[in-house]
Design a protein around this motif. Structure first.
Motif, PDB file in Angstrom:
ATOM      1  N   MET A   1      53.772  40.157  51.140  1.00  0.00           N
ATOM      2  CA  MET A   1      52.572  40.882  51.496  1.00  0.00           C
ATOM      3  C   MET A   1      51.350  40.105  51.011  1.00  0.00           C
ATOM      4  N   LEU A   2      50.310  40.095  51.824  1.00  0.00           N
ATOM      5  CA  LEU A   2      49.052  39.465  51.468  1.00  0.00           C
ATOM      6  C   LEU A   2      48.423  40.221  50.301  1.00  0.00           C
ATOM      7  N   GLN A   3      47.932  39.518  49.300  1.00  0.00           N
ATOM      8  CA  GLN A   3      47.378  40.145  48.104  1.00  0.00           C
ATOM      9  C   GLN A   3      45.849  40.111  48.121  1.00  0.00           C
ATOM     10  N   LEU A   4      45.232  40.984  48.901  1.00  0.00           N
ATOM     11  CA  LEU A   4      43.774  41.073  48.917  1.00  0.00           C
ATOM     12  C   LEU A   4      43.298  41.692  47.607  1.00  0.00           C
ATOM     13  N   THR A   5      42.139  41.237  47.119  1.00  0.00           N
ATOM     14  CA  THR A   5      41.630  41.765  45.858  1.00  0.00           C
ATOM     15  C   THR A   5      40.364  42.607  46.014  1.00  0.00           C
ATOM     16  N   ALA A   6      39.601  42.380  47.091  1.00  0.00           N
ATOM     17  CA  ALA A   6      38.365  43.138  47.298  1.00  0.00           C
ATOM     18  C   ALA A   6      37.763  42.744  48.634  1.00  0.00           C
TER      19      ALA A   6
END
Length: 132
Positions: free
Chosen positions: A1-6
């Motif tokens: 899964m892509l780990q977007l932070t903000a």
């Protein structure tokens, strides 16, 4: 899964750079982080922050096409900003000659909100209370 932070920033293309620059800085209170003229594109890029957080890029282009927003079209629906006092925020906008829609209450959170538009008709929302 892509780990977007903000969310890093939101880019908005405007039809009249100076009018939109004044609206976002003087009316809404964003601060300018940087302003760049890109001669090869005949375009300005304005980096704006809210409470020190980089949030919006305003772009100008010589002849951008108009994007339909009403009736609602597919794509970005609106931008929402948190305010601690909705009535004071509405009063501020109204004093600037900006019309706001009637206040509604979010059926899920019980929080109040209203909509208004930027100089190009982009729908903007004011949502009372902290980010949920």
């Amino acid at each position: 899964m892509l780990q977007l932070t903000a969310v890093h920033h939101i880019a908005i293309i405007v039809s009249d750079y100076e009018i939109s620059k004044r609206f976002y800085t003087e009316t809404l209170g964003f601060s300018v982080l940087g302003e760049h003229y890109r001669a090869e594109r005949k375009s300005y890029k304005l980096d704006l922050a809210l409470n020190g957080q980089y949030l919006i890029e305003l772009f100008s282009f010589p002849t951008p096409p108009v994007r339909p927003s009403r009736p609602e079209a597919v794509g970005l629906r609106h931008l929402a900003f948190s305010v601690s006092d909705l009535d004071a925020a509405i009063n501020h906008l109204n004093q600037q000659g900006i019309q706001t829609e009637p206040v509604r209450t979010d059926e899920h959170t019980g929080r109040r909100f209203t909509f208004f538009a930027d100089p190009d008709g982009l729908p903007l929302e004011l949502y009372e209370g902290a980010v949920v």
